[in-house]
Design a protein around this motif. Structure first.
Motif, PDB file in Angstrom:
ATOM      1  N   MET A  30      33.486  36.992  51.284  1.00 51.05           N
ATOM      2  CA  MET A  30      34.148  36.549  50.220  1.00 51.05           C
ATOM      3  C   MET A  30      34.013  37.593  49.132  1.00 51.05           C
ATOM      4  O   MET A  30      33.111  38.170  48.887  1.00 51.05           O
ATOM      5  N   LEU A  31      35.323  37.981  48.621  1.00 50.26           N
ATOM      6  CA  LEU A  31      35.211  38.917  47.611  1.00 50.26           C
ATOM      7  C   LEU A  31      36.110  38.119  46.354  1.00 50.26           C
ATOM      8  O   LEU A  31      37.210  37.771  46.544  1.00 50.26           O
ATOM      9  N   THR A  32      35.498  38.338  45.135  1.00 51.34           N
ATOM     10  CA  THR A  32      36.159  37.820  44.005  1.00 51.34           C
ATOM     11  C   THR A  32      35.754  38.536  42.791  1.00 51.34           C
ATOM     12  O   THR A  32      34.641  39.196  42.740  1.00 51.34           O
ATOM     13  N   GLY A  33      36.197  38.271  41.749  1.00 52.76           N
ATOM     14  CA  GLY A  33      35.819  39.112  40.334  1.00 52.76           C
ATOM     15  C   GLY A  33      36.536  38.577  39.216  1.00 52.76           C
ATOM     16  O   GLY A  33      37.225  37.512  38.984  1.00 52.76           O
ATOM     17  N   ASP A  34      35.937  39.281  38.240  1.00 46.45           N
ATOM     18  CA  ASP A  34      36.433  39.032  36.780  1.00 46.45           C
ATOM     19  C   ASP A  34      36.462  40.431  35.999  1.00 46.45           C
ATOM     20  O   ASP A  34      35.959  41.356  36.291  1.00 46.45           O
ATOM     21  N   ARG A  35      37.384  40.163  35.076  1.00 51.34           N
ATOM     22  CA  ARG A  35      37.577  41.259  34.278  1.00 51.34           C
ATOM     23  C   ARG A  35      36.636  41.181  32.981  1.00 51.34           C
ATOM     24  O   ARG A  35      36.497  40.151  32.495  1.00 51.34           O
ATOM     25  N   PRO A  36      35.808  42.207  32.849  1.00 50.08           N
ATOM     26  CA  PRO A  36      35.001  42.267  31.645  1.00 50.08           C
ATOM     27  C   PRO A  36      35.689  42.260  30.294  1.00 50.08           C
ATOM     28  O   PRO A  36      35.353  43.412  29.794  1.00 50.08           O
ATOM     29  N   ILE A  66      33.042  43.292  39.260  1.00 51.94           N
ATOM     30  CA  ILE A  66      33.234  43.296  37.699  1.00 51.94           C
ATOM     31  C   ILE A  66      34.277  44.236  37.449  1.00 51.94           C
ATOM     32  O   ILE A  66      34.190  45.567  37.871  1.00 51.94           O
ATOM     33  N   ALA A  67      35.658  43.951  37.255  1.00 49.86           N
ATOM     34  CA  ALA A  67      36.878  44.755  37.448  1.00 49.86           C
ATOM     35  C   ALA A  67      37.046  45.416  36.338  1.00 49.86           C
ATOM     36  O   ALA A  67      38.051  45.387  35.358  1.00 49.86           O
ATOM     37  N   ASP A  68      36.218  46.587  35.821  1.00 55.48           N
ATOM     38  CA  ASP A  68      36.307  47.360  34.857  1.00 55.48           C
ATOM     39  C   ASP A  68      37.679  48.197  34.584  1.00 55.48           C
ATOM     40  O   ASP A  68      38.293  48.191  33.421  1.00 55.48           O
ATOM     41  N   TYR A  69      38.096  48.685  35.758  1.00 56.38           N
ATOM     42  CA  TYR A  69      39.533  49.319  35.723  1.00 56.38           C
ATOM     43  C   TYR A  69      40.453  48.492  35.352  1.00 56.38           C
ATOM     44  O   TYR A  69      41.652  48.825  34.663  1.00 56.38           O
ATOM     45  N   GLN A  70      40.576  47.130  35.560  1.00 57.81           N
ATOM     46  CA  GLN A  70      41.483  46.263  35.135  1.00 57.81           C
ATOM     47  C   GLN A  70      41.648  45.896  33.664  1.00 57.81           C
ATOM     48  O   GLN A  70      42.635  45.582  33.123  1.00 57.81           O
ATOM     49  N   VAL A  71      40.451  46.183  33.032  1.00 57.82           N
ATOM     50  CA  VAL A  71      40.713  46.070  31.648  1.00 57.82           C
ATOM     51  C   VAL A  71      41.694  46.969  30.686  1.00 57.82           C
ATOM     52  O   VAL A  71      42.374  46.433  30.029  1.00 57.82           O
ATOM     53  N   HIS A 156      45.525  47.684  43.549  1.00 59.15           N
ATOM     54  CA  HIS A 156      44.223  48.131  43.354  1.00 59.15           C
ATOM     55  C   HIS A 156      43.175  46.774  43.618  1.00 59.15           C
ATOM     56  O   HIS A 156      42.400  46.907  44.241  1.00 59.15           O
ATOM     57  N   GLN A 157      43.938  45.581  43.424  1.00 61.02           N
ATOM     58  CA  GLN A 157      42.985  44.386  43.698  1.00 61.02           C
ATOM     59  C   GLN A 157      43.057  44.393  45.298  1.00 61.02           C
ATOM     60  O   GLN A 157      41.973  43.990  45.967  1.00 61.02           O
ATOM     61  N   ALA A 158      44.170  44.804  46.109  1.00 59.04           N
ATOM     62  CA  ALA A 158      43.978  45.051  47.391  1.00 59.04           C
ATOM     63  C   ALA A 158      42.823  45.853  47.960  1.00 59.04           C
ATOM     64  O   ALA A 158      42.316  45.625  48.916  1.00 59.04           O
ATOM     65  N   CYS A 159      42.542  46.964  47.075  1.00 60.21           N
ATOM     66  CA  CYS A 159      41.396  47.856  47.706  1.00 60.21           C
ATOM     67  C   CYS A 159      40.193  46.998  47.470  1.00 60.21           C
ATOM     68  O   CYS A 159      39.170  47.080  48.094  1.00 60.21           O
ATOM     69  N   ASP A 160      39.980  46.319  46.059  1.00 60.38           N
ATOM     70  CA  ASP A 160      38.747  45.433  46.023  1.00 60.38           C
ATOM     71  C   ASP A 160      38.384  44.494  47.157  1.00 60.38           C
ATOM     72  O   ASP A 160      37.451  44.192  47.412  1.00 60.38           O
ATOM     73  N   ILE A 161      39.508  43.894  47.643  1.00 53.22           N
ATOM     74  CA  ILE A 161      39.259  42.914  48.623  1.00 53.22           C
ATOM     75  C   ILE A 161      39.006  43.632  50.008  1.00 53.22           C
ATOM     76  O   ILE A 161      38.099  43.079  50.878  1.00 53.22           O
ATOM     77  N   ASP A 174      47.644  31.422  40.004  1.00 55.51           N
ATOM     78  CA  ASP A 174      48.283  32.679  39.291  1.00 55.51           C
ATOM     79  C   ASP A 174      48.064  34.109  40.214  1.00 55.51           C
ATOM     80  O   ASP A 174      48.821  34.998  40.019  1.00 55.51           O
ATOM     81  N   GLN A 175      46.983  34.001  41.062  1.00 54.69           N
ATOM     82  CA  GLN A 175      46.704  35.160  41.918  1.00 54.69           C
ATOM     83  C   GLN A 175      47.189  35.160  43.137  1.00 54.69           C
ATOM     84  O   GLN A 175      46.962  36.195  43.973  1.00 54.69           O
ATOM     85  N   LEU A 176      47.821  34.076  43.565  1.00 55.81           N
ATOM     86  CA  LEU A 176      48.516  34.130  44.995  1.00 55.81           C
ATOM     87  C   LEU A 176      49.609  35.338  45.421  1.00 55.81           C
ATOM     88  O   LEU A 176      49.183  35.852  46.475  1.00 55.81           O
TER      89      LEU A 176
HETATM   90  N1  TRP Z   1      42.472  39.839  38.682  1.00 54.10           N
HETATM   91  C1  TRP Z   1      41.326  38.908  38.485  1.00 54.10           C
HETATM   92  C2  TRP Z   1      41.186  37.927  37.159  1.00 54.10           C
HETATM   93  O1  TRP Z   1      41.834  38.655  36.207  1.00 54.10           O
HETATM   94  C3  TRP Z   1      40.027  39.541  38.757  1.00 54.10           C
HETATM   95  C4  TRP Z   1      39.937  40.210  40.031  1.00 54.10           C
HETATM   96  C5  TRP Z   1      40.007  41.839  40.064  1.00 54.10           C
HETATM   97  C6  TRP Z   1      39.838  39.703  41.354  1.00 54.10           C
HETATM   98  N2  TRP Z   1      39.682  41.935  41.330  1.00 54.10           N
HETATM   99  C7  TRP Z   1      39.940  41.040  42.137  1.00 54.10           C
HETATM  100  C8  TRP Z   1      39.978  38.608  41.867  1.00 54.10           C
HETATM  101  C9  TRP Z   1      39.909  40.953  43.488  1.00 54.10           C
HETATM  102  C10 TRP Z   1      40.125  38.547  43.184  1.00 54.10           C
HETATM  103  C11 TRP Z   1      39.877  39.656  44.002  1.00 54.10           C
HETATM  104  O2  TRP Z   1      40.759  37.126  37.157  1.00 54.10           O
END
Ligand code: TRP
Length: 349
Positions: A30-36, A66-71, A156-161, A174-176
């Motif tokens: 499982m991969l998930t995350g949040d923007r700091p 912790i998705a710092d580049y998404q900030v 980029h989020q595809a890279c995270d996963i 919203d993330q679908l």
């Molecule tokens: N975009 C997500 C949010 O704003 C955070 C996030 C970053 C994320 N990378 C992810 C969620 C990868 C799921 C998978 O909440």
């Protein structure tokens, strides 16, 4: 991409998935995350963190970014980023995310993850990016023009996963579109170069939206959020300030009484009781009594989380170590995946 047909399909898949996941947790990553961008609040906790902890303890391989580049997708500054990242680690730990079981890491410290962006960008079209409804909504909400990073962050989020071969992603609705984009990237890569990636599935979070103190969705930017890190006194003040209405008798009516109903839902989540039951009990004692009950419920529920958090606040060195170790592990996975990618693409020299 986000029509209701695909939502229904995702929901069906998600239900089947959760059933299998409970039986065979070890099959799943499982991969998930949040923007700091701030502190975690009750909306995050009941919306996703609690479920992450459950899956972690079930034995699912768990990674949290912790998705710092998404900030910087929709803002011009990285002010407070270090403080926000360390505090996010503290919030995670306090909520029960266990660094022995879960890898906690940041984008910026894992170069090979970011490098996947280049081959992945070649697999998406501009039209796909332009029609992603979440990107559009975020651009409008930010009031900024569309930056290249905001347009491409689903990639980029595809890279995270995919860097850790994640096959399940717990997300809100919203993330679908991003998960769909990730599946498409994985499929196209595998077709073009040979199978490297799984096609990840979404685990759809409960559709109950956690209301903020004004009845709108709980969000830091609305100023209606109860952060986990608040003191009991701060929590009391915040709840006291929340808007109710002039009707004394307390009833649960989301449509017509958003303020009162948000308070009832908050208390319901923290006590496990139903909104109606709580409303009936408060009845004619009015909003003051309701607010006292909500304050007590929230403070009682959060007490052990806050106690652990205070301990981590006193031990920043430990918090930094957790992140350093998470980043080390994430780098190992990312380097391994990137070398498979290079191999598949024939870029071996
Ligand atoms: N975009 C997500 C949010 O704003 C955070 C996030 C970053 C994320 N990378 C992810 C969620 C990868 C799921 C998978 O909440």
């Amino acid at each position: 991409m986000s029509n209701s047909g695909s939502f229904e399909a995702s929901l069906k898949r998600s239900e089947a998935l959760v059933a299998d996941l409970n039986e065979h947790p070890g099959k799943y990553t499982m991969l998930t995350g949040d923007r700091p961008t701030g502190r975690l609040h009750l909306g995050h906790y009941f919306g996703t963190i609690k479920e992450r902890v459950r899956l972690q303890n079930l034995g699912v391989n768990t990674r949290v970014i912790i998705a710092d580049y998404q900030v910087i997708t929709d803002r011009d500054t990285t002010a407070n980023i270090q403080d926000n990242v360390y505090n996010m680690v503290m919030d995670y730990l306090a909520c029960g995310i266990d660094p022995e079981k879960t890898v906690i890491f940041t984008h910026s410290q894992v170069p090979a993850l970011n490098q996947l962006m280049l081959p992945f960008l070649s697999l998406v079209t501009e039209a796909e990016l332009q029609r992603n409804p979440t990107v559009k909504a975020e651009m409008e909400a930010s009031g900024h023009t569309l930056t290249g990073l905001l347009l491409t962050y689903p990639v980029h989020q595809a890279c995270d996963i995919l860097f850790c071969k994640g096959n399940v992603v717990p997300v809100g609705k919203d993330q679908l579109p991003h998960i769909e984009q990730t599946r498409l990237i994985a499929r196209k890569f595998n077709e073009r170069y040979g199978k490297v990636f799984p096609e990840p599935e979404a685990i759809l979070q409960d559709t109950v939206e956690i209301p903020g103190l004004d009845g709108r969705k709980m969000s830091k930017s609305y100023g209606n959020a109860i952060s986990l890190c608040l003191t009991e006194k701060e929590t009391e003040k915040l709840i006291k300030k929340s808007k109710t209405d002039s009707e004394r008798f307390i009833t649960f009516d989301k449509e017509n009484r958003p303020g009162v109903s948000a308070l009832l839902t908050t208390a319901a989540l923290c006590t496990g009781r139903s909104e109606e039951e709580i409303a009936a009990e408060i009845g004619n004692d009015g909003a003051g009594a309701l607010k006292r009950y909500v304050t007590e419920s929230v403070n009682e529920y959060l007490a052990p989380i806050r106690e652990r958090r205070r301990a981590y606040e006193q031990d920043l060195d430990y918090v930094k170590d957790v992140l350093r170790e998470g980043n080390r592990k994430a780098n190992e996975m990312a380097n391994q995946t990137l070398s498979e990618v290079c191999e598949a693409m024939g870029m071996v020299y």
